[in-house]
Scaffold this motif. Sequence first.
Motif, PDB file in Angstrom:
ATOM      1  N   PHE A 532       2.330  -3.741   1.675  1.00  0.00           N
ATOM      2  CA  PHE A 532       2.513  -3.078   0.386  1.00  0.00           C
ATOM      3  C   PHE A 532       1.558  -3.674  -0.639  1.00  0.00           C
ATOM      4  CE2 PHE A 532       5.462  -6.620   0.460  1.00  0.00           C
ATOM      5  CZ  PHE A 532       5.458  -7.139  -0.832  1.00  0.00           C
ATOM      6  N   TYR A 533       1.363  -2.926  -1.727  1.00  0.00           N
ATOM      7  CA  TYR A 533       0.434  -3.306  -2.782  1.00  0.00           C
ATOM      8  C   TYR A 533       1.173  -3.455  -4.103  1.00  0.00           C
ATOM      9  CZ  TYR A 533      -3.618  -2.320   0.180  1.00  0.00           C
ATOM     10  OH  TYR A 533      -4.560  -2.352   1.188  1.00  0.00           O
ATOM     11  N   ARG A 534       0.667  -4.386  -4.910  1.00  0.00           N
ATOM     12  CA  ARG A 534       1.166  -4.540  -6.281  1.00  0.00           C
ATOM     13  C   ARG A 534       0.081  -4.105  -7.249  1.00  0.00           C
ATOM     14  NH1 ARG A 534       1.483 -10.229  -9.103  1.00  0.00           N
ATOM     15  NH2 ARG A 534      -0.637  -9.558  -9.597  1.00  0.00           N
ATOM     16  N   TYR A 535       0.431  -3.143  -8.105  1.00  0.00           N
ATOM     17  CA  TYR A 535      -0.482  -2.711  -9.158  1.00  0.00           C
ATOM     18  C   TYR A 535      -0.016  -3.314 -10.477  1.00  0.00           C
ATOM     19  CZ  TYR A 535      -2.606   0.256 -12.727  1.00  0.00           C
ATOM     20  OH  TYR A 535      -3.276   0.702 -13.838  1.00  0.00           O
ATOM     21  N   LYS A 536      -0.914  -4.005 -11.152  1.00  0.00           N
ATOM     22  CA  LYS A 536      -0.611  -4.609 -12.451  1.00  0.00           C
ATOM     23  C   LYS A 536      -1.035  -3.636 -13.540  1.00  0.00           C
ATOM     24  CE  LYS A 536      -1.236  -8.866 -15.126  1.00  0.00           C
ATOM     25  NZ  LYS A 536      -1.915 -10.186 -15.166  1.00  0.00           N
ATOM     26  N   LYS A 537      -0.056  -3.188 -14.305  1.00  0.00           N
ATOM     27  CA  LYS A 537      -0.337  -2.192 -15.341  1.00  0.00           C
ATOM     28  C   LYS A 537      -1.326  -2.748 -16.368  1.00  0.00           C
ATOM     29  CE  LYS A 537       4.173   0.131 -15.040  1.00  0.00           C
ATOM     30  NZ  LYS A 537       5.382   0.531 -15.779  1.00  0.00           N
ATOM     31  N   GLY A 538      -2.229  -1.899 -16.757  1.00  0.00           N
ATOM     32  CA  GLY A 538      -3.180  -2.265 -17.796  1.00  0.00           C
ATOM     33  C   GLY A 538      -4.405  -3.000 -17.305  1.00  0.00           C
ATOM     34  N   SER A 539      -4.404  -3.455 -16.049  1.00  0.00           N
ATOM     35  CA  SER A 539      -5.540  -4.242 -15.549  1.00  0.00           C
ATOM     36  C   SER A 539      -6.295  -3.561 -14.421  1.00  0.00           C
ATOM     37  CB  SER A 539      -5.068  -5.606 -15.052  1.00  0.00           C
ATOM     38  OG  SER A 539      -4.340  -5.457 -13.844  1.00  0.00           O
ATOM     39  N   ASN A 540      -5.679  -2.506 -13.837  1.00  0.00           N
ATOM     40  CA  ASN A 540      -6.251  -1.838 -12.666  1.00  0.00           C
ATOM     41  C   ASN A 540      -6.426  -2.798 -11.491  1.00  0.00           C
ATOM     42  OD1 ASN A 540      -6.600   0.892 -12.320  1.00  0.00           O
ATOM     43  ND2 ASN A 540      -8.830   0.790 -12.359  1.00  0.00           N
ATOM     44  N   GLU A 541      -5.572  -3.799 -11.420  1.00  0.00           N
ATOM     45  CA  GLU A 541      -5.626  -4.798 -10.342  1.00  0.00           C
ATOM     46  C   GLU A 541      -4.636  -4.421  -9.242  1.00  0.00           C
ATOM     47  OE1 GLU A 541      -5.346  -9.383 -10.817  1.00  0.00           O
ATOM     48  OE2 GLU A 541      -3.320  -8.648 -10.401  1.00  0.00           O
ATOM     49  N   TRP A 542      -5.147  -4.321  -8.013  1.00  0.00           N
ATOM     50  CA  TRP A 542      -4.315  -4.037  -6.848  1.00  0.00           C
ATOM     51  C   TRP A 542      -4.335  -5.256  -5.932  1.00  0.00           C
ATOM     52  CZ3 TRP A 542      -1.494   0.443  -6.039  1.00  0.00           C
ATOM     53  CH2 TRP A 542      -1.736   1.489  -6.929  1.00  0.00           C
ATOM     54  N   LEU A 543      -3.156  -5.700  -5.525  1.00  0.00           N
ATOM     55  CA  LEU A 543      -3.022  -6.887  -4.687  1.00  0.00           C
ATOM     56  C   LEU A 543      -2.203  -6.545  -3.451  1.00  0.00           C
ATOM     57  CD1 LEU A 543      -3.720  -9.929  -4.707  1.00  0.00           C
ATOM     58  CD2 LEU A 543      -1.485 -10.328  -5.740  1.00  0.00           C
ATOM     59  N   ASN A 544      -2.685  -6.959  -2.296  1.00  0.00           N
ATOM     60  CA  ASN A 544      -2.059  -6.598  -1.030  1.00  0.00           C
ATOM     61  C   ASN A 544      -1.173  -7.721  -0.497  1.00  0.00           C
ATOM     62  OD1 ASN A 544      -2.973  -6.461   2.372  1.00  0.00           O
ATOM     63  ND2 ASN A 544      -1.664  -4.963   1.406  1.00  0.00           N
ATOM     64  N   TYR A 545       0.009  -7.354   0.033  1.00  0.00           N
ATOM     65  CA  TYR A 545       0.924  -8.269   0.730  1.00  0.00           C
ATOM     66  C   TYR A 545       1.184  -7.682   2.116  1.00  0.00           C
ATOM     67  CZ  TYR A 545       2.056  -9.986  -3.991  1.00  0.00           C
ATOM     68  OH  TYR A 545       1.999 -10.486  -5.267  1.00  0.00           O
ATOM     69  N   ASN A 546       1.138  -8.539   3.142  1.00  0.00           N
ATOM     70  CA  ASN A 546       1.345  -8.034   4.498  1.00  0.00           C
ATOM     71  C   ASN A 546       2.018  -9.105   5.355  1.00  0.00           C
ATOM     72  OD1 ASN A 546      -0.829  -9.787   5.283  1.00  0.00           O
ATOM     73  ND2 ASN A 546      -2.254  -8.213   4.553  1.00  0.00           N
ATOM     74  N   THR A 547       1.930  -8.941   6.675  1.00  0.00           N
ATOM     75  CA  THR A 547       2.637  -9.854   7.579  1.00  0.00           C
ATOM     76  C   THR A 547       2.096 -11.279   7.500  1.00  0.00           C
ATOM     77  OG1 THR A 547       1.162  -9.101   9.361  1.00  0.00           O
ATOM     78  CG2 THR A 547       3.331  -8.060   9.210  1.00  0.00           C
ATOM     79  N   ALA A 548       0.853 -11.468   7.070  1.00  0.00           N
ATOM     80  CA  ALA A 548       0.319 -12.818   6.909  1.00  0.00           C
ATOM     81  C   ALA A 548       1.035 -13.562   5.787  1.00  0.00           C
ATOM     82  CB  ALA A 548      -1.181 -12.761   6.628  1.00  0.00           C
ATOM     83  N   ASP A 549       1.571 -12.821   4.817  1.00  0.00           N
ATOM     84  CA  ASP A 549       2.314 -13.447   3.722  1.00  0.00           C
ATOM     85  C   ASP A 549       3.753 -13.759   4.105  1.00  0.00           C
ATOM     86  OD1 ASP A 549       0.521 -13.176   1.132  1.00  0.00           O
ATOM     87  OD2 ASP A 549       0.283 -11.319   2.237  1.00  0.00           O
ATOM     88  N   GLY A 550       4.354 -12.940   4.970  1.00  0.00           N
ATOM     89  CA  GLY A 550       5.745 -13.154   5.349  1.00  0.00           C
ATOM     90  C   GLY A 550       6.516 -11.876   5.563  1.00  0.00           C
ATOM     91  N   LEU A 551       5.854 -10.725   5.442  1.00  0.00           N
ATOM     92  CA  LEU A 551       6.499  -9.437   5.653  1.00  0.00           C
ATOM     93  C   LEU A 551       6.791  -9.228   7.140  1.00  0.00           C
ATOM     94  CD1 LEU A 551       7.293  -6.805   4.128  1.00  0.00           C
ATOM     95  CD2 LEU A 551       4.986  -5.971   4.579  1.00  0.00           C
ATOM     96  N   LEU A 552       7.927  -8.575   7.434  1.00  0.00           N
ATOM     97  CA  LEU A 552       8.314  -8.349   8.825  1.00  0.00           C
ATOM     98  C   LEU A 552       7.351  -7.421   9.560  1.00  0.00           C
ATOM     99  CD1 LEU A 552      12.170  -7.845   9.209  1.00  0.00           C
ATOM    100  CD2 LEU A 552      10.705  -9.333  10.542  1.00  0.00           C
ATOM    101  N   SER A 553       6.971  -6.341   8.899  1.00  0.00           N
ATOM    102  CA  SER A 553       6.110  -5.336   9.518  1.00  0.00           C
ATOM    103  C   SER A 553       5.222  -4.741   8.441  1.00  0.00           C
ATOM    104  CB  SER A 553       6.954  -4.232  10.174  1.00  0.00           C
ATOM    105  OG  SER A 553       6.170  -3.112  10.513  1.00  0.00           O
ATOM    106  N   ASN A 554       4.040  -4.311   8.826  1.00  0.00           N
ATOM    107  CA  ASN A 554       3.136  -3.672   7.867  1.00  0.00           C
ATOM    108  C   ASN A 554       3.467  -2.203   7.637  1.00  0.00           C
ATOM    109  OD1 ASN A 554       1.577  -5.892   7.148  1.00  0.00           O
ATOM    110  ND2 ASN A 554       0.182  -5.623   8.874  1.00  0.00           N
ATOM    111  N   HIS A 555       4.441  -1.674   8.368  1.00  0.00           N
ATOM    112  CA  HIS A 555       4.903  -0.299   8.139  1.00  0.00           C
ATOM    113  C   HIS A 555       6.092  -0.340   7.180  1.00  0.00           C
ATOM    114  CE1 HIS A 555       6.456   3.757   9.951  1.00  0.00           C
ATOM    115  NE2 HIS A 555       6.185   3.825   8.669  1.00  0.00           N
ATOM    116  N   VAL A 556       5.819  -0.123   5.907  1.00  0.00           N
ATOM    117  CA  VAL A 556       6.843  -0.204   4.857  1.00  0.00           C
ATOM    118  C   VAL A 556       7.376   1.194   4.573  1.00  0.00           C
ATOM    119  CG1 VAL A 556       7.273  -0.806   2.445  1.00  0.00           C
ATOM    120  CG2 VAL A 556       5.824  -2.271   3.860  1.00  0.00           C
ATOM    121  N   GLN A 557       8.711   1.337   4.570  1.00  0.00           N
ATOM    122  CA  GLN A 557       9.334   2.649   4.424  1.00  0.00           C
ATOM    123  C   GLN A 557      10.049   2.832   3.100  1.00  0.00           C
ATOM    124  OE1 GLN A 557      10.247   3.994   8.892  1.00  0.00           O
ATOM    125  NE2 GLN A 557      11.641   2.396   8.217  1.00  0.00           N
TER     126      GLN A 557
END
Length: 586
Positions: A532-557
């Motif tokens: 999943f991605y985090r968008y920071k309002k006002g900055s147009n910054e997109w940051l990615n989180y995935n299984t390398a960070d600690g997520l169970l699966s990269n298929h987010v529902q």
Amino acid sequence: MKFHPSSLCPHPLLICIALLMAASSIASAQNLYDFGDWISYRDTRGVRSIDGGGQEIFFATSGGILSYHLLKNFWYDPMAVGYGLTEAVDLGDPVLLFLDTETGLLWVANRTEVLQFNLRQERWKRVEQHLWPQSERVVNFGAGGDHVYIETIPEYDYDRWVLNYKPLPHPLWQDDVTRYVGDRDHGGFMRDMNPAETEDIRWRGVRSMQPLVTAQLGHTTIAHPPAGFPTVTTPHGWLWQFDGNLIDPRLRPYPIMDWYLDSYNRFWTAQWGAGILKVNLMNTSSELIMQGPAGNDIRTILVTEDAIWMGGANNGDGLGISRADRSYKSWSFIENRDSQRIRTTEVNEIAEWQNLLWFATEDGLLSYDKKNKWGLYVVQDNLYHNRVTALEPVGDELWIGTEDGLCVMNAEIFRIDRIPQDGLEMYGVTDIVACGDSIYVGSPVGLFAAAKGSRAFVFGSLDPGLIAEEVSDISVFENEHWLVTERGVMKYDHTRRKSDSWLATVWMKHTHPTCVCAMEKYVWVGTKDDGFYRYKKGSNEWLNYNTADGLLSNHVQTIEQDGDDLLIGTDEGLTRFYWNRPSRNK
């Protein structure tokens, strides 16, 4: 001009700097998090192995590792994904574990790997991969002297001589054993060509499955044949058999896979499919522990005052709708068999309205009054279709999306009315939200809107860059509503009547967005195969989180906010992420 060959190569110092920078960027994935920032929950009722020592006891389950403090009588958070030195370590499908109290290391074998957990550092690492052939299974861990041992046998022999002879294995399981030996601290396993039987090796696994005697049970109960198990007073409706089978109120058997006597006069059993049975040998009373959801497909999450409800494509024997208390320590489940009104437990959305819980299922709309009273609404009750896909409570109305159109229920008499439609536009409703004075409906052909109190929906064009296509999810924060399509993300400011969009090909590595959760400062967007991605309002910054960070699966529902936690539903379970830790600057 002539070039010396060395001038074509980077300076050694530059190489070192580049390697250090690369290592730093890799390590940052886990170094940014504290223990407990990422906690994941899988179905852990398939328990295979137990070991303990000192004040802790550990359980290897099909959903990860569970652990319990024997003195404090406290369950730790489950470990489905472990904290590694550089990145998260997925524990996979653990089949056996071994606690070495002398070194403070927990050894775990899953189907293909040997993992090690340092209890002092609270960090996991992969020690070995593909050490044994794919057709073999780890059946024993042992430690003695300076060495740690692993024994495997063919899967066929395990089924034939161990599973078929529960609770005590047939001696023929030993006929085709392969042993590996490694350093007790670091592993480095090699095949032991001349295994010797020494008394100083402590074993857990098939070798430790030996009959108990009455003296081991503290003389408070009798050891019953064939394995010397004690008398057990089971929870209401359950039955304990002396061969280790646990029978549920519907007469379904759950075989024993392992057992353990702790130093506090308690007898623990691993029951495949039913969880963990904890028996107090002083009075034979018992407690059955089941943790994690009843099925790992999490497509919808509802946060209420006292519980977390979740559901997905979990239909069948032993699967269903899951409920966790706010501490995530107590779990309960709803199966098809719990009521004749439940046709399926495959759930698309859950909502709370008029002091009832509502479940949009693949075969009807269910209501539940928390006193185990169920209601069922189908086409005969004026639904467009029995496949219910979306729910949205709005005051004294419950808006209901189905495969063939949109309906609304009135709170006064719980009557369902169909929203008129002239064509196919409103077929296959994907989501419904209320924002300001309007109702928005997602569909396979785009977005529709109507004023509250009105039944006249009109097509709403998407922002330039997003063609008219399926709107898969909508999220609202104050006057903003955010929606996702396969091609990207759109924001619409309801007050200013202004929209913006972000294409997935530009901002999300060409993946497909699946869901969205809007907050004051951030917007979280789940994807099909990139976490999943985090968008920071006002900055147009997109940051990615995935299984390398600690997520169970990269298929987010699905993604839901619960205070400072994000609850992330995936196709492999639920992940809880402490997104708002003040000390983290990411």
